[in-house]
Write an enzyme that holds these catalytic residues in place. Sequence first.
Site, PDB file in Angstrom:
ATOM      1  N   ILE A 167       0.814  -1.142  -0.183  1.00 26.01           N
ATOM      2  CA  ILE A 167      -0.089  -0.074  -0.017  1.00 26.01           C
ATOM      3  C   ILE A 167       0.850   1.292   0.129  1.00 26.01           C
ATOM      4  CG2 ILE A 167      -1.890   1.178   1.131  1.00 26.01           C
ATOM      5  CD1 ILE A 167      -2.426  -1.545   2.508  1.00 26.01           C
TER       6      ILE A 167
ATOM      7  N   ASP B 127      12.119   2.462   4.989  1.00 25.52           N
ATOM      8  CA  ASP B 127      11.732   1.005   5.118  1.00 25.52           C
ATOM      9  C   ASP B 127      12.898   0.280   5.356  1.00 25.52           C
ATOM     10  OD1 ASP B 127       8.892  -0.471   3.309  1.00 25.52           O
ATOM     11  OD2 ASP B 127      10.657  -1.465   4.328  1.00 25.52           O
TER      12      ASP B 127
ATOM     13  N   SER C  78      12.221  -5.309   5.220  1.00 31.79           N
ATOM     14  CA  SER C  78      12.193  -6.682   5.769  1.00 31.79           C
ATOM     15  C   SER C  78      11.056  -7.632   4.922  1.00 31.79           C
ATOM     16  CB  SER C  78      11.693  -6.762   7.236  1.00 31.79           C
ATOM     17  OG  SER C  78      10.647  -5.853   7.298  1.00 31.79           O
TER      18      SER C  78
ATOM     19  N   SER D  10      -7.191  -0.852  10.341  1.00 29.78           N
ATOM     20  CA  SER D  10      -7.736  -2.187   9.590  1.00 29.78           C
ATOM     21  C   SER D  10      -9.185  -2.282  10.181  1.00 29.78           C
ATOM     22  CB  SER D  10      -7.003  -3.333   9.979  1.00 29.78           C
ATOM     23  OG  SER D  10      -7.821  -4.371   9.755  1.00 29.78           O
TER      24      SER D  10
ATOM     25  N   TYR E 161      -1.608  -9.400  15.784  1.00 26.59           N
ATOM     26  CA  TYR E 161      -1.775  -8.427  14.816  1.00 26.59           C
ATOM     27  C   TYR E 161      -2.825  -7.550  14.864  1.00 26.59           C
ATOM     28  CZ  TYR E 161      -3.012  -6.375  10.422  1.00 26.59           C
ATOM     29  OH  TYR E 161      -3.383  -5.294   9.191  1.00 26.59           O
TER      30      TYR E 161
ATOM     31  N   LYS F  84      -3.061  -3.083  16.195  1.00 23.97           N
ATOM     32  CA  LYS F  84      -4.128  -2.145  15.333  1.00 23.97           C
ATOM     33  C   LYS F  84      -4.527  -1.280  16.314  1.00 23.97           C
ATOM     34  CE  LYS F  84      -2.276  -2.497  11.266  1.00 23.97           C
ATOM     35  NZ  LYS F  84      -1.405  -1.633  10.609  1.00 23.97           N
TER      36      LYS F  84
ATOM     37  N   ARG G  54     -16.396 -10.010   1.939  1.00 24.82           N
ATOM     38  CA  ARG G  54     -15.489  -8.870   2.383  1.00 24.82           C
ATOM     39  C   ARG G  54     -15.869  -7.879   1.470  1.00 24.82           C
ATOM     40  NH1 ARG G  54     -14.735 -12.315   5.734  1.00 24.82           N
ATOM     41  NH2 ARG G  54     -12.910 -12.882   6.559  1.00 24.82           N
TER      42      ARG G  54
ATOM     43  N   GLY H 190     -10.615 -18.385  13.110  1.00 24.87           N
ATOM     44  CA  GLY H 190     -10.659 -16.859  13.311  1.00 24.87           C
ATOM     45  C   GLY H 190     -11.085 -16.096  12.177  1.00 24.87           C
TER      46      GLY H 190
HETATM   47  N1  UFG Z   1      -9.800 -17.271   1.628  1.00 24.76           N
HETATM   48  C1  UFG Z   1      -9.885 -18.355   1.048  1.00 24.76           C
HETATM   49  N2  UFG Z   1      -8.931 -18.967   0.704  1.00 24.76           N
HETATM   50  C2  UFG Z   1      -7.633 -18.500   0.860  1.00 24.76           C
HETATM   51  C3  UFG Z   1      -7.208 -17.378   1.251  1.00 24.76           C
HETATM   52  C4  UFG Z   1      -8.329 -16.533   1.668  1.00 24.76           C
HETATM   53  O1  UFG Z   1     -11.118 -18.892   0.956  1.00 24.76           O
HETATM   54  O2  UFG Z   1      -6.509 -19.112   0.304  1.00 24.76           O
HETATM   55  C5  UFG Z   1     -10.961 -16.689   2.174  1.00 24.76           C
HETATM   56  C6  UFG Z   1     -10.877 -16.187   3.703  1.00 24.76           C
HETATM   57  O3  UFG Z   1     -11.337 -17.269   4.240  1.00 24.76           O
HETATM   58  C7  UFG Z   1     -11.801 -14.824   3.741  1.00 24.76           C
HETATM   59  C8  UFG Z   1     -11.355 -14.251   2.580  1.00 24.76           C
HETATM   60  O4  UFG Z   1     -10.912 -15.410   1.581  1.00 24.76           O
HETATM   61  O5  UFG Z   1     -13.068 -15.420   3.852  1.00 24.76           O
HETATM   62  C9  UFG Z   1     -10.669 -13.153   2.654  1.00 24.76           C
HETATM   63  O6  UFG Z   1      -9.140 -13.729   3.166  1.00 24.76           O
HETATM   64  P1  UFG Z   1      -8.117 -12.847   3.318  1.00 24.76           P
HETATM   65  O7  UFG Z   1      -7.085 -13.526   3.966  1.00 24.76           O
HETATM   66  O8  UFG Z   1      -7.565 -12.290   2.055  1.00 24.76           O
HETATM   67  O9  UFG Z   1      -8.575 -11.509   4.027  1.00 24.76           O
HETATM   68  P2  UFG Z   1      -9.137 -11.396   5.480  1.00 24.76           P
HETATM   69  O10 UFG Z   1     -10.275 -10.636   5.512  1.00 24.76           O
HETATM   70  O11 UFG Z   1      -8.997 -12.780   6.429  1.00 24.76           O
HETATM   71  O12 UFG Z   1      -8.010 -10.374   6.369  1.00 24.76           O
HETATM   72  C10 UFG Z   1      -7.483  -9.278   5.824  1.00 24.76           C
HETATM   73  C11 UFG Z   1      -6.165  -8.885   6.039  1.00 24.76           C
HETATM   74  C12 UFG Z   1      -5.739  -8.855   7.792  1.00 24.76           C
HETATM   75  C13 UFG Z   1      -6.833  -8.121   8.516  1.00 24.76           C
HETATM   76  C14 UFG Z   1      -8.102  -8.522   8.030  1.00 24.76           C
HETATM   77  C15 UFG Z   1      -9.273  -7.668   8.818  1.00 24.76           C
HETATM   78  O13 UFG Z   1      -5.333  -9.767   5.462  1.00 24.76           O
HETATM   79  O14 UFG Z   1      -4.435  -8.048   7.795  1.00 24.76           O
HETATM   80  O15 UFG Z   1      -8.416  -8.302   6.909  1.00 24.76           O
HETATM   81  O16 UFG Z   1     -10.404  -8.097   8.677  1.00 24.76           O
HETATM   82  F1  UFG Z   1      -6.394  -8.239   9.657  1.00 24.76           F
END
Ligand code: UFG
Length: 343
Positions: free
Chosen positions: A13, A32, A35, A126, A153, A157, A235, A301
Site C-alpha cells: 500500500i 523502510d 524486511s 484495519s 496483529y 492496530k 468482504r 478466526g
Molecule cells: N480465503 C480463502 N482461501 C484462501 C485465502 C483466503 O477462501 O486461500 C478467504 C478467507 O477465508 C476470507 C477471504 O478469503 O473469507 C479473505 O481472506 P484474506 O486472508 O484475503 O483477508 P481477511 O479478510 O481474512 O484478512 C484481511 C487482512 C488482515 C486483516 C483483516 C481484517 O489480510 O490483515 O483483513 O479483517 F486483519
Amino acid sequence: MSRILVTGGTGYIGSHTTVELMQQGYDVTIVDNLSNSSVDVLDGIESIVGRRPDFANIDCNNYVDLDGVFEQFADIVGAIHFAASKAVNESVEKPLLYYRNNLGSLITLLEVMREHQVHNLVFSSSCTVYGQPDAAHLPVDETAPIQKALSPYGNTKQINEEIIRDEAYADKHLNATILRYFNPIGAHPSALIGELPNGVPQNLLPYVTQTAAGIRKELKVFGNDYNTPDGSCIRDYIYVVDLAKAHVKAIDRMLNAKKRDQVEVFNLGTGHGISVLELINEFQNATGKKVPYSIVGRREGDIEQVWAEPRKANEVLGWKAETPIAEVLASAWKWEKHIRKIN
Ligand code: UFG
C-alpha cells in the site's frame, strides 16, 4: 512543495500511496527496512512518476536513525505510517515480535515527530478492529463498537489507535487521521508495482492469481457453510490505487482544512460486500483464466461477513472508491503476469 514521510513506503500500500502523493506534487521520503519488500520498488515508482522518492533503509524502531531522517529532510510536514508486520498467523506464533515492531515503530515515530514539530500523522489501521459486527452494524461505520482482537496483529492496530488518541490528547498540536482499510487488492495499472507476497500467499487474491498462473494447483475456499447467500465469507475488496488516493486526500485535509477534529477516523471500503465464490467468478470473467478450486473447512478466526459504510470518507474526505471490480481483478492478473514473465 511539501514533503511527506512514508514509512513502509516500499510495501504494497505504501508504494501505491507514494505514487499518488508524488503525482499530486508532494515530495516523498520513504523509510523502510526492506524486511518484507524490495528496494527495486523504487525503480517501479520512478518509472511511473518520472521522479524518484528519497529513501532511507532504516528501522522505524530506531530513534537515532529516524531522527536523522527528520534532520536531513527539514521540509517534512506530515507522515503516513504503514511500516508494520502484517501476517495474522505469524503474529499468533510470534506475538512479541509483533508488539515490538508495530507498537515500537509508532511510538518512535510519534516521539521524533514531536521533537521536530511535525504535526500531521496518517495511520494505517484495519477493519479488523470491528471484529464481526452484528447485523445492526452492517455495513459497518466508524461508530461501530471495537471488539476484542482475534490476533496479536489485530491487537496492535487497536493499541496503536489508542496510543494516537492518548498522544493527541497530550499534544494538542498533533493531528491524526486513522484510516481503517477493508481488503486492499489489485495493482497499479502500469503493472510496475503491486503486491509481492512472501512464500505461500495467505490472502485471497494473490492466491487466486498464483493459481491462475499455475504456481498453485488449486485454491482452497475456506468454508461454504457460513450464514451468507452462497455460504462463503463476504468482504469489501478495495482497489489499492483507490485506497492510495484516500491517503492523499487525508494529507490534503490535514494541511488545508480550516476546521477538523484532532483525530479523525475513516473507513475505506467500497460499501459492497463480495463473497469468496463471487470473487473467483468475477476474476474468471474479467481475465478469461480458469481458477481451479475446492471447498475445504473454515479457517480459524475468520470473520463471516464484513463490509464498509464509507459515507464519512465520501463526504468528509471527498473520496470514493470508484474502480469497477473487473478492472481491479484484471490489474491483479496483469501484475501476476508481469512478475512471472508470462503472456
Ligand atoms: N480465503 C480463502 N482461501 C484462501 C485465502 C483466503 O477462501 O486461500 C478467504 C478467507 O477465508 C476470507 C477471504 O478469503 O473469507 C479473505 O481472506 P484474506 O486472508 O484475503 O483477508 P481477511 O479478510 O481474512 O484478512 C484481511 C487482512 C488482515 C486483516 C483483516 C481484517 O489480510 O490483515 O483483513 O479483517 F486483519
